[in-house]
Design a protein around this motif. Structure first.
Motif, PDB file in Angstrom:
ATOM      1  N   ILE A 206      77.263 -20.815 -52.454  1.00 10.20           N
ATOM      2  CA  ILE A 206      78.283 -19.807 -52.845  1.00 10.20           C
ATOM      3  C   ILE A 206      79.341 -19.563 -51.589  1.00 10.20           C
ATOM      4  CG2 ILE A 206      78.624 -17.126 -53.264  1.00 10.20           C
ATOM      5  CD1 ILE A 206      76.093 -17.429 -55.162  1.00 10.20           C
ATOM      6  N   LEU A 207      78.705 -19.309 -50.443  1.00  8.79           N
ATOM      7  CA  LEU A 207      79.449 -18.863 -49.395  1.00  8.79           C
ATOM      8  C   LEU A 207      80.219 -20.010 -48.664  1.00  8.79           C
ATOM      9  CD1 LEU A 207      76.804 -16.511 -47.756  1.00  8.79           C
ATOM     10  CD2 LEU A 207      78.610 -16.017 -49.080  1.00  8.79           C
ATOM     11  N   GLY A 208      79.566 -21.370 -48.833  1.00  9.78           N
ATOM     12  CA  GLY A 208      80.250 -22.482 -48.301  1.00  9.78           C
ATOM     13  C   GLY A 208      79.884 -22.582 -46.779  1.00  9.78           C
ATOM     14  N   ASN A 209      80.756 -23.505 -46.215  1.00  8.57           N
ATOM     15  CA  ASN A 209      80.533 -23.706 -44.713  1.00  8.57           C
ATOM     16  C   ASN A 209      81.678 -23.084 -43.964  1.00  8.57           C
ATOM     17  OD1 ASN A 209      78.660 -25.554 -45.067  1.00  8.57           O
ATOM     18  ND2 ASN A 209      80.020 -27.324 -45.435  1.00  8.57           N
ATOM     19  N   ARG A 210      81.427 -21.580 -44.043  1.00  6.77           N
ATOM     20  CA  ARG A 210      82.499 -20.580 -43.371  1.00  6.77           C
ATOM     21  C   ARG A 210      82.101 -20.625 -41.915  1.00  6.77           C
ATOM     22  NH1 ARG A 210      83.483 -15.308 -47.024  1.00  6.77           N
ATOM     23  NH2 ARG A 210      84.451 -14.839 -44.923  1.00  6.77           N
ATOM     24  N   PRO A 211      83.141 -20.455 -41.010  1.00  6.82           N
ATOM     25  CA  PRO A 211      82.782 -20.440 -39.558  1.00  6.82           C
ATOM     26  C   PRO A 211      82.149 -19.124 -39.234  1.00  6.82           C
ATOM     27  CG  PRO A 211      85.000 -20.335 -39.895  1.00  6.82           C
ATOM     28  CD  PRO A 211      84.466 -20.526 -41.046  1.00  6.82           C
ATOM     29  N   ASP A 212      82.571 -17.950 -40.051  1.00  9.02           N
ATOM     30  CA  ASP A 212      82.008 -16.708 -39.934  1.00  9.02           C
ATOM     31  C   ASP A 212      80.727 -16.250 -40.216  1.00  9.02           C
ATOM     32  OD1 ASP A 212      83.041 -16.560 -42.279  1.00  9.02           O
ATOM     33  OD2 ASP A 212      84.332 -14.954 -42.027  1.00  9.02           O
ATOM     34  N   ILE A 213      80.025 -17.422 -40.972  1.00  7.47           N
ATOM     35  CA  ILE A 213      78.747 -17.014 -41.684  1.00  7.47           C
ATOM     36  C   ILE A 213      77.713 -18.332 -41.131  1.00  7.47           C
ATOM     37  CG2 ILE A 213      77.371 -16.850 -43.712  1.00  7.47           C
ATOM     38  CD1 ILE A 213      80.153 -15.863 -45.006  1.00  7.47           C
ATOM     39  N   ARG A 214      76.780 -17.942 -40.517  1.00  8.82           N
ATOM     40  CA  ARG A 214      75.762 -18.936 -39.956  1.00  8.82           C
ATOM     41  C   ARG A 214      74.623 -18.793 -40.571  1.00  8.82           C
ATOM     42  NH1 ARG A 214      77.975 -16.729 -35.577  1.00  8.82           N
ATOM     43  NH2 ARG A 214      75.831 -16.387 -34.806  1.00  8.82           N
ATOM     44  N   ILE A 215      73.661 -19.800 -40.610  1.00 11.01           N
ATOM     45  CA  ILE A 215      72.235 -19.833 -40.774  1.00 11.01           C
ATOM     46  C   ILE A 215      71.215 -20.210 -39.540  1.00 11.01           C
ATOM     47  CG2 ILE A 215      70.278 -20.915 -42.319  1.00 11.01           C
ATOM     48  CD1 ILE A 215      72.290 -21.491 -44.416  1.00 11.01           C
ATOM     49  N   VAL A 216      70.610 -19.250 -39.073  1.00 10.98           N
ATOM     50  CA  VAL A 216      70.009 -19.067 -38.099  1.00 10.98           C
ATOM     51  C   VAL A 216      68.462 -19.186 -38.371  1.00 10.98           C
ATOM     52  CG1 VAL A 216      69.264 -18.132 -35.829  1.00 10.98           C
ATOM     53  CG2 VAL A 216      71.791 -17.922 -36.723  1.00 10.98           C
ATOM     54  N   PHE A 222      76.068 -13.053 -40.657  1.00  9.42           N
ATOM     55  CA  PHE A 222      77.482 -12.626 -40.932  1.00  9.42           C
ATOM     56  C   PHE A 222      78.034 -11.769 -39.605  1.00  9.42           C
ATOM     57  CE2 PHE A 222      75.463 -12.707 -44.865  1.00  9.42           C
ATOM     58  CZ  PHE A 222      76.234 -13.050 -45.724  1.00  9.42           C
ATOM     59  N   GLN A 223      79.082 -12.340 -39.012  1.00  7.54           N
ATOM     60  CA  GLN A 223      79.815 -11.925 -38.057  1.00  7.54           C
ATOM     61  C   GLN A 223      80.242 -10.355 -38.307  1.00  7.54           C
ATOM     62  OE1 GLN A 223      78.809 -14.527 -35.833  1.00  7.54           O
ATOM     63  NE2 GLN A 223      80.251 -12.689 -34.910  1.00  7.54           N
ATOM     64  N   SER A 224      80.222  -9.180 -37.766  1.00  7.00           N
ATOM     65  CA  SER A 224      80.462  -7.828 -38.009  1.00  7.00           C
ATOM     66  C   SER A 224      81.894  -7.781 -38.534  1.00  7.00           C
ATOM     67  CB  SER A 224      80.208  -6.884 -36.900  1.00  7.00           C
ATOM     68  OG  SER A 224      78.945  -6.919 -36.612  1.00  7.00           O
ATOM     69  N   GLU A 225      82.859  -8.635 -38.000  1.00  8.01           N
ATOM     70  CA  GLU A 225      84.202  -8.588 -38.327  1.00  8.01           C
ATOM     71  C   GLU A 225      84.404  -8.907 -39.686  1.00  8.01           C
ATOM     72  OE1 GLU A 225      83.060  -9.875 -35.816  1.00  8.01           O
ATOM     73  OE2 GLU A 225      83.903  -8.739 -34.072  1.00  8.01           O
ATOM     74  N   VAL A 226      83.466  -9.385 -40.611  1.00 10.92           N
ATOM     75  CA  VAL A 226      83.794  -9.833 -42.033  1.00 10.92           C
ATOM     76  C   VAL A 226      83.497  -8.441 -42.755  1.00 10.92           C
ATOM     77  CG1 VAL A 226      82.532 -11.097 -43.818  1.00 10.92           C
ATOM     78  CG2 VAL A 226      82.787 -12.159 -41.819  1.00 10.92           C
ATOM     79  N   ILE A 336      75.723  -8.751 -38.661  1.00  7.80           N
ATOM     80  CA  ILE A 336      74.840  -8.244 -39.602  1.00  7.80           C
ATOM     81  C   ILE A 336      73.930  -9.706 -40.034  1.00  7.80           C
ATOM     82  CG2 ILE A 336      74.658  -7.442 -42.037  1.00  7.80           C
ATOM     83  CD1 ILE A 336      75.669  -5.565 -39.809  1.00  7.80           C
ATOM     84  N   GLU A 337      72.757  -9.333 -40.069  1.00  7.62           N
ATOM     85  CA  GLU A 337      71.516 -10.591 -40.710  1.00  7.62           C
ATOM     86  C   GLU A 337      71.093 -10.147 -41.913  1.00  7.62           C
ATOM     87  OE1 GLU A 337      70.574 -12.249 -36.005  1.00  7.62           O
ATOM     88  OE2 GLU A 337      69.226 -11.340 -37.459  1.00  7.62           O
ATOM     89  N   LEU A 338      70.735 -11.329 -42.712  1.00  7.71           N
ATOM     90  CA  LEU A 338      70.220 -10.806 -44.148  1.00  7.71           C
ATOM     91  C   LEU A 338      68.602 -11.798 -43.955  1.00  7.71           C
ATOM     92  CD1 LEU A 338      72.988 -10.944 -46.491  1.00  7.71           C
ATOM     93  CD2 LEU A 338      72.022  -9.071 -45.444  1.00  7.71           C
ATOM     94  N   LYS A 339      67.673 -11.311 -44.098  1.00  3.19           N
ATOM     95  CA  LYS A 339      66.370 -12.204 -44.100  1.00  3.19           C
ATOM     96  C   LYS A 339      65.519 -11.797 -45.297  1.00  3.19           C
ATOM     97  CE  LYS A 339      62.452 -13.068 -41.253  1.00  3.19           C
ATOM     98  NZ  LYS A 339      61.665 -12.753 -40.052  1.00  3.19           N
TER      99      LYS A 339
END
Length: 343
Positions: A206-216, A222-226, A336-339
């Motif tokens: 859904i989110l695709g390969n956006r630079p402001d969203i990473r998988i760690v 998510f960058q807070s600026e989002v 912001i991290e979602l786990k």
């Protein structure tokens, strides 16, 4: 006599008759003295003989008394030995009684009764130690009490063995249940891992390969600026759009995951290391990071995500991804991290 005196008168003074008279008188006196001496000697000999017989009788009586004294001493020694044995037996019985008292002082009723009987026996034994027969009787009673206590101890040991056996059986059942629980937990973890992979795959698509969203690792970052402006905790419209997709994925996932699996989506708020200076609402990065995580959770709840499946946590600046003191590092750390994890 008269003739002699006439002759003396005729021929002058004659000493011989006087001498003969004196001599005869002396002889008579000696004979009398000898007679008296013999009589005295006879009576003395009789007296001495009587004294000897009395002395022999006294000697015989003394010998008898010595024999009786020896017998009495022997009897006394025998009695002393008996008393010593009785005292030794009494001391042994008292020691056994004390040992039994120590073993059974934890018993509520039987221990108290045994202690009372032991005290009564102790008082009776102390008052009757001089009488061997009664002491033996008291010792016999005490031995009976000790035997009863030993029987009670044997019964307690049997009960303890039975309890230990039941405890071992319980431990075996607990170990078996623990193994089953571990297997069940492992299965739940595997199931949760499967659903986590499915959730990650769906969000990635859904989110695709956006630079402001990473998988760690196992988290979406998510960058807070989002979601927020600088120093603020109010969601931006574009941030709500991103969260709409996340909420839809969570709602679908909640329908698929079995109810017995305790899963939650943890929302973690992070800031950079710089202290807040331009926000009157938040006094520290702790408050800002927590408020941002709570805003995300509240918005997801408003979209229909079950509240019991969400957790908000604020970490301030103490879990940085980049420790460099640059703008790029600060930007990476504001996130912001979602786990998806277990509760």
């Amino acid at each position: 006599m008269a003739l002699a005196r006439s002759r003396r008168s005729e021929s002058g003074f004659n000493y011989w008759p006087g001498f003969v008279d004196a001599l005869s008188t002396l002889v008579l006196s000696i004979v009398f003295l000898l007679s008296v001496f013999l009589v005295v000697q006879f009576f003395l000999s009789q007296e001495v003989t009587g004294k000897d017989k009395a002395l022999e009788q006294l000697t015989a009586k003394i010998a008898q008394l010595n024999d009786l004294l020896s017998l009495e001493k022997l009897s006394k020694l025998t009695l002393d030995d008996q008393v010593a044995q009785l005292r030794a037996g009494l001391a042994s019985a008292e020691g056994e009684r004390d040992r039994m008292k120590g073993l059974y002082e934890g018993l509520a009723n039987s221990g108290n009764d045994a202690q009372g009987r032991a005290n009564e026996l102790n008082k009776a034994l102390e008052s009757e130690k001089s009488v061997s027969s009664r002491a033996l009787a008291q010792i016999e009673v005490l031995n009976q009490q000790i035997s009863a206590l030993r029987r009670q101890l044997a019964a307690l040991e049997e009960a303890l063995d039975a309890s230990e056996k039941r405890d071992k059986e319980s431990q075996n059942r607990i170990a078996d249940l623990g193994q089953r629980l571990n297997v069940a937990l492992a299965q739940r973890v595997q199931e949760l891992s499967k659903y986590r992979s499915e959730f990650f795959g769906r969000l990635r698509a859904i989110l695709g390969n956006r630079p402001d969203i990473r998988i760690v690792g196992d988290r979406f970052v998510f960058q807070s600026e989002v979601f927020f402006d600088t120093g603020q905790a109010t969601l931006l419209p574009e941030g709500k759009t991103e969260l709409d997709t996340v909420a839809n994925a969570l709602i679908d996932l909640d329908k698929q995951i079995p109810a017995e699996i305790a899963w939650v989506l943890r929302v973690d708020g992070h800031t950079d290391v710089r202290p807040i200076t331009n926000s009157p609402l938040f006094k520290s990065n702790w408050e800002l990071s927590s408020a941002r995580a709570i805003s995300v959770v509240q918005y997801l709840i408003s979209l229909g995500v079950p509240a019991q499946r969400l957790v908000a946590a604020g970490f301030a600046e103490f879990q940085p991804l980049d420790t460099a003191q640059t703008e790029d590092a600060y930007k990476r750390n504001r996130r912001i991290e979602l786990k998806l994890t277990e509760r």
